[in-house]
Design an enzyme around this catalytic site. Structure first.
Site, PDB file in Angstrom:
ATOM      1  N   LEU A  24       0.707  -1.236   0.057  1.00 33.35           N
ATOM      2  CA  LEU A  24      -0.076  -0.045   0.105  1.00 33.35           C
ATOM      3  C   LEU A  24       0.952   1.271  -0.184  1.00 33.35           C
ATOM      4  O   LEU A  24       1.955   1.167   0.527  1.00 33.35           O
ATOM      5  CB  LEU A  24      -0.789   0.019   1.222  1.00 33.35           C
ATOM      6  N   ASP A  66       2.500  -6.109   2.631  1.00 31.48           N
ATOM      7  CA  ASP A  66       3.097  -5.044   3.467  1.00 31.48           C
ATOM      8  C   ASP A  66       3.430  -5.891   4.853  1.00 31.48           C
ATOM      9  O   ASP A  66       3.717  -5.166   5.813  1.00 31.48           O
ATOM     10  CB  ASP A  66       1.902  -4.190   4.015  1.00 31.48           C
ATOM     11  N   GLU A  71       5.493  -4.304  12.786  1.00 30.32           N
ATOM     12  CA  GLU A  71       5.028  -3.420  14.011  1.00 30.32           C
ATOM     13  C   GLU A  71       3.560  -3.135  13.869  1.00 30.32           C
ATOM     14  O   GLU A  71       3.046  -3.023  15.092  1.00 30.32           O
ATOM     15  CB  GLU A  71       5.697  -2.194  13.810  1.00 30.32           C
ATOM     16  N   ASP A  72       3.154  -3.224  12.670  1.00 32.90           N
ATOM     17  CA  ASP A  72       1.577  -2.934  12.688  1.00 32.90           C
ATOM     18  C   ASP A  72       0.418  -3.995  13.456  1.00 32.90           C
ATOM     19  O   ASP A  72      -0.375  -3.539  13.987  1.00 32.90           O
ATOM     20  CB  ASP A  72       1.105  -2.418  11.310  1.00 32.90           C
ATOM     21  N   ARG A  91      -4.302  -5.844   5.025  1.00 26.63           N
ATOM     22  CA  ARG A  91      -3.663  -6.172   6.501  1.00 26.63           C
ATOM     23  C   ARG A  91      -4.057  -6.958   7.440  1.00 26.63           C
ATOM     24  O   ARG A  91      -3.479  -7.054   8.391  1.00 26.63           O
ATOM     25  CB  ARG A  91      -2.702  -5.056   6.719  1.00 26.63           C
ATOM     26  N   ARG A 136      -6.260   4.631  10.081  1.00 28.06           N
ATOM     27  CA  ARG A 136      -6.250   3.104  10.156  1.00 28.06           C
ATOM     28  C   ARG A 136      -6.435   2.713  11.843  1.00 28.06           C
ATOM     29  O   ARG A 136      -6.622   1.317  12.127  1.00 28.06           O
ATOM     30  CB  ARG A 136      -4.426   2.727  10.134  1.00 28.06           C
ATOM     31  N   HIS A 167       0.650   7.198   9.964  1.00 26.15           N
ATOM     32  CA  HIS A 167       0.629   6.683  11.443  1.00 26.15           C
ATOM     33  C   HIS A 167       1.262   7.599  12.066  1.00 26.15           C
ATOM     34  O   HIS A 167       1.917   8.694  11.732  1.00 26.15           O
ATOM     35  CB  HIS A 167       1.340   5.645  11.627  1.00 26.15           C
ATOM     36  N   VAL A 248       6.754   2.361  -0.268  1.00 30.65           N
ATOM     37  CA  VAL A 248       5.504   1.978   0.441  1.00 30.65           C
ATOM     38  C   VAL A 248       5.308   2.501   1.624  1.00 30.65           C
ATOM     39  O   VAL A 248       4.440   1.828   2.774  1.00 30.65           O
ATOM     40  CB  VAL A 248       5.281   0.295   0.037  1.00 30.65           C
ATOM     41  N   CYS A 254       8.728   0.747  11.561  1.00 32.81           N
ATOM     42  CA  CYS A 254       7.697  -0.297  11.254  1.00 32.81           C
ATOM     43  C   CYS A 254       8.162  -1.758  11.051  1.00 32.81           C
ATOM     44  O   CYS A 254       7.548  -2.628  10.877  1.00 32.81           O
ATOM     45  CB  CYS A 254       6.907   0.178   9.843  1.00 32.81           C
TER      46      CYS A 254
HETATM   47  C1  CIR Z   1       0.874   0.442   5.105  1.00 34.10           C
HETATM   48  O1  CIR Z   1       0.557   1.423   4.369  1.00 34.10           O
HETATM   49  O2  CIR Z   1       0.251  -0.130   5.833  1.00 34.10           O
HETATM   50  C2  CIR Z   1       2.441   0.008   4.618  1.00 34.10           C
HETATM   51  N1  CIR Z   1       2.490   0.131   3.250  1.00 34.10           N
HETATM   52  C3  CIR Z   1       3.313   0.922   5.394  1.00 34.10           C
HETATM   53  C4  CIR Z   1       3.108   0.582   6.721  1.00 34.10           C
HETATM   54  C5  CIR Z   1       4.183   1.472   7.495  1.00 34.10           C
HETATM   55  N2  CIR Z   1       4.026   1.088   8.990  1.00 34.10           N
HETATM   56  C6  CIR Z   1       4.218   1.944   9.968  1.00 34.10           C
HETATM   57  O3  CIR Z   1       4.237   3.068   9.948  1.00 34.10           O
HETATM   58  N3  CIR Z   1       4.228   1.474  11.314  1.00 34.10           N
END
Ligand code: CIR
Length: 268
Positions: A24, A66, A71-72, A91, A136, A167, A248, A254
């Site tokens: 993404l 992704d 971390e997400d 995700r 998110r 984020h 991305v 992350c």
């Molecule tokens: C996203 O849009 O979810 C991923 N392409 C990038 C996530 C980055 N994660 C973060 O900042 N913790």
């Protein structure tokens, strides 16, 4: 100047998938190159290990482009993992895919029951978790997260991630228990009142997604004025290329889940 170190014994990373080309992004500036991404990721893992931490690299998950941004889908506090609920539909399945690994590595695993929360919206100090409302992370998720975080001994403070920022931690990072690196626009919201704030230099907003990992601050390469500010403030700065993650919308924080397990449990 005091620069109290933050001690992490462990980090979990996930190898980038070849499908990261489908990751993404808010603005398309071209796909990342999986080989180049793998090289930058390997250097990142080496830098984490150089601090003495045990770093486990989980295998790539091709179904989740992704998933390198590990971390997400989870938050680890006091050695206990909270499985989050990533807000992007592509995700959402990452938490379930990661859960068995956290069962192996952590002292306990708790599931966020409802709502949406991305780990990238959670900035933790020694005492509090700042959780940013964003595209998110929603109010229902933050409300469900609050008692889980409080049971683990932290306060939860709801903050706002400005709408143009993916984020909360895209533009902030903890440098030590009292100090935060942030972009001027995020700092201007007042959410860091009570902390010392070091602002990124003009034109260097992407430097804010740094990590203090044991002695060094890991900083994306290419932001010399912010690097100079940190060095001047007494931090040891290690610069790492993040050109592929940036395509991305990812950065240094992350790509790992960082935590401390004092008795070495889970050290695999
Ligand atoms: C996203 O849009 O979810 C991923 N392409 C990038 C996530 C980055 N994660 C973060 O900042 N913790």
């Amino acid at each position: 100047m005091e620069n109290r170190s933050i001690t992490f014994t462990h980090a979990l990373c996930r190898a980038p998938a070849a499908s990261v080309t489908e990751g993404l992004r808010a603005v398309d500036q071209g796909d990342p190159d999986p080989m180049a991404f793998a090289r930058e990721h390997a250097a990142y893992v080496t830098a984490l290990r150089a601090t003495g931490a045990t770093v486990t690299v989980l295998p790539a998950l091709e179904h989740f482009p992704d998933s390198v941004f590990i971390e997400d889908p989870a938050l680890v506090l006091n050695g206990v993992a909270i499985m989050l609920r990533p807000g992007a539909p592509s995700r959402a399945g990452e938490a379930a895919a990661l859960r068995p690994d956290l069962v192996r590595h952590c002292a306990g695993v708790i599931d966020l029951p409802e709502g949406a929360v991305d780990g990238g919206d959670i900035l933790c100090s020694d005492t509090e978790a700042m959780v940013g409302l964003s595209a998110r992370t929603d109010r229902a998720g933050i409300a469900a997260l609050r008692p889980l975080v409080e049971d683990l001994g932290y306060r939860l403070r709801l903050v706002e991630t400005p709408p143009e920022i993916l984020h909360f931690k895209t533009e902030s990072s903890l440098l030590d228990p009292e100090t935060i690196l942030a972009t001027p626009r995020l700092a201007a919201t007042g959410c860091f009142d009570g902390y010392r704030v070091i602002e990124t230099a003009e034109g260097e907003a992407a430097a804010a997604n740094a990590i203090r990992f044991n002695a060094p601050v890991l900083l994306s390469a290419g932001f010399p004025h912010t690097a100079e500010r940190l060095t001047h403030a007494g931090y040891e700065v290690v610069e790492l290329a993040t050109t592929q993650a940036a395509l991305v919308d990812g950065g240094l924080s992350c790509m790992s889940l960082r935590y401390a397990i004092p008795d070495g449990r889970g050290a695999t």
